[in-house]
Write a protein that holds these residues in place. Structure first.
Motif, short mmCIF file in Angstrom:
data_model
loop_
_atom_site.label_atom_id
_atom_site.label_comp_id
_atom_site.label_asym_id
_atom_site.label_seq_id
_atom_site.Cartn_x
_atom_site.Cartn_y
_atom_site.Cartn_z
N GLY A 78 -1.57 2.68 -6.36
CA GLY A 78 -1.74 2.56 -4.99
C GLY A 78 -1.19 1.49 -4.33
O GLY A 78 -0.72 1.20 -3.16
N HIS A 79 -0.97 0.32 -5.25
CA HIS A 79 -0.45 -1.11 -4.89
C HIS A 79 0.61 -1.28 -5.82
O HIS A 79 0.20 -1.54 -7.08
CB HIS A 79 -1.44 -2.05 -4.88
CG HIS A 79 -2.81 -1.66 -4.00
ND1 HIS A 79 -2.77 -1.50 -2.68
CD2 HIS A 79 -3.79 -1.16 -4.15
CE1 HIS A 79 -3.65 -1.00 -2.04
NE2 HIS A 79 -4.51 -0.76 -3.12
N ALA B 154 -4.12 8.32 0.92
CA ALA B 154 -3.95 8.26 2.17
C ALA B 154 -3.75 6.91 3.01
O ALA B 154 -3.87 6.67 4.24
CB ALA B 154 -4.77 9.26 3.21
N GLY B 155 -3.44 5.99 2.08
CA GLY B 155 -3.13 4.60 2.56
C GLY B 155 -3.79 4.13 3.73
O GLY B 155 -5.14 4.07 3.62
N VAL C 107 0.93 -1.24 0.13
CA VAL C 107 0.12 0.04 0.06
C VAL C 107 0.88 1.26 0.29
O VAL C 107 1.72 1.38 0.84
CB VAL C 107 -1.05 -0.15 1.21
CG1 VAL C 107 -1.82 1.42 1.27
CG2 VAL C 107 -1.90 -1.19 1.25
N ALA C 108 0.68 2.25 -0.86
CA ALA C 108 1.46 3.39 -1.12
C ALA C 108 0.75 4.74 -1.09
O ALA C 108 -0.33 4.42 -1.66
CB ALA C 108 2.53 3.12 -2.22
N ALA D 5 -11.22 2.02 1.51
CA ALA D 5 -10.82 2.32 2.61
C ALA D 5 -8.96 2.19 2.78
O ALA D 5 -8.59 2.90 3.83
CB ALA D 5 -10.99 0.97 3.75
N ASP D 6 -8.46 1.57 2.11
CA ASP D 6 -6.89 1.44 1.95
C ASP D 6 -6.54 2.59 1.13
O ASP D 6 -5.21 2.50 1.20
CB ASP D 6 -6.79 0.09 1.37
CG ASP D 6 -7.18 -0.15 0.09
OD1 ASP D 6 -8.13 0.37 -0.43
OD2 ASP D 6 -6.47 -0.96 -0.60
#
Length: 236
Positions: free
Chosen positions: A216-217, A31-32, A15-16, A64-65
């Protein structure tokens, strides 16, 4: 982690989130997870900045992530949180469609959930206030981020193009590391509402002038958006 002169990443390939840093201040992209707030603070300190330098956070979509520390950033530092209008309810804790379960391998799947537990995924706070954005908006934030509508993963998924950072941030419009199989390289992201629409939306970033495609991943893609999009289509 510094990627380029104006470009930093926090988190990892699971997660980035990202920072666009200019003399005028800092823009946070995604916001991870909640526990990555400490990673944000550490990165800001390392580059001689603080929360007072953060002018806004732009969220690529309301899952959420990707909203993990956004509400904390808003309430504790007064940072406005920008979300596409079609994902505002999702970011505020609204219902999410039940997607088809992706292929899974035990190790990567357990790794994703274990990382989430370590980073406080169960403590994610929905947003209570957002600034809604739309396709084509250029935000008055450091790096002049431009919003590009990328519906598919969610109705309000967006990419964010920052010319000064030479980057396009794509959230889950694509992935370079599949969170449940561990497969690396550009590919469609799992848990997508409308996979066909998500693939079609990739055309919206293919012609951008950027040296980085940042999901994001997965790891950063250092190359053209056109090549990243072609690789995703080949993997689909």
């Amino acid at each position: 982690m510094r990627l380029d002169e104006h470009l930093y990443r926090i988190g990892n390939d699971i997660v980035a989130a990202y920072l666009v840093v200019t003399p005028e201040g800092v823009t946070v992209i995604d916001a991870g997870m909640p526990g990555q707030f400490k990673d944000l603070l550490a990165e800001l300190t390392a580059i001689g900045r603080s929360l007072a330098d953060v002018r806004g956070a732009v969220i690529t979509h309301g899952d959420a992530d990707h909203i993990g520390f956004a509400e904390r950033l808003r309430t504790e530092a007064g940072v406005p949180i920008f979300v596409h209008g079609a994902d505002a309810a999702r970011a505020k804790g609204g219902d999410k469609p039940k997607n088809e379960m992706p292929k899974m391998k035990l190790g990567p799947t357990l790794g994703f959930f274990a990382y989430g537990l370590r980073k406080g995924a169960m403590r994610t706070r929905p947003l209570t206030e957002v600034v809604e954005v739309a396709d084509g908006d250029v935000l008055d934030l450091p790096g002049a981020p431009r919003v590009i509508g990328m519906p598919g993963h969610s109705p309000g998924s967006i990419a964010i193009h920052s010319p000064v950072a030479k980057a396009v941030f794509v959230g889950d419009a694509l992935t370079t590391r599949h969170v449940t199989t561990g497969r690396t390289g550009p590919a469609p992201a799992p848990f997508t509402d409308d996979p066909a629409q998500a693939l079609a939306s990739l055309e919206r970033i293919a012609d951008l002038d950027a040296a980085w495609v940042l999901p994001g991943h997965g790891g950063p893609w250092h190359g053209s958006p056109a090549d990243a999009v072609a690789a995703v289509r080949a993997a689909a």
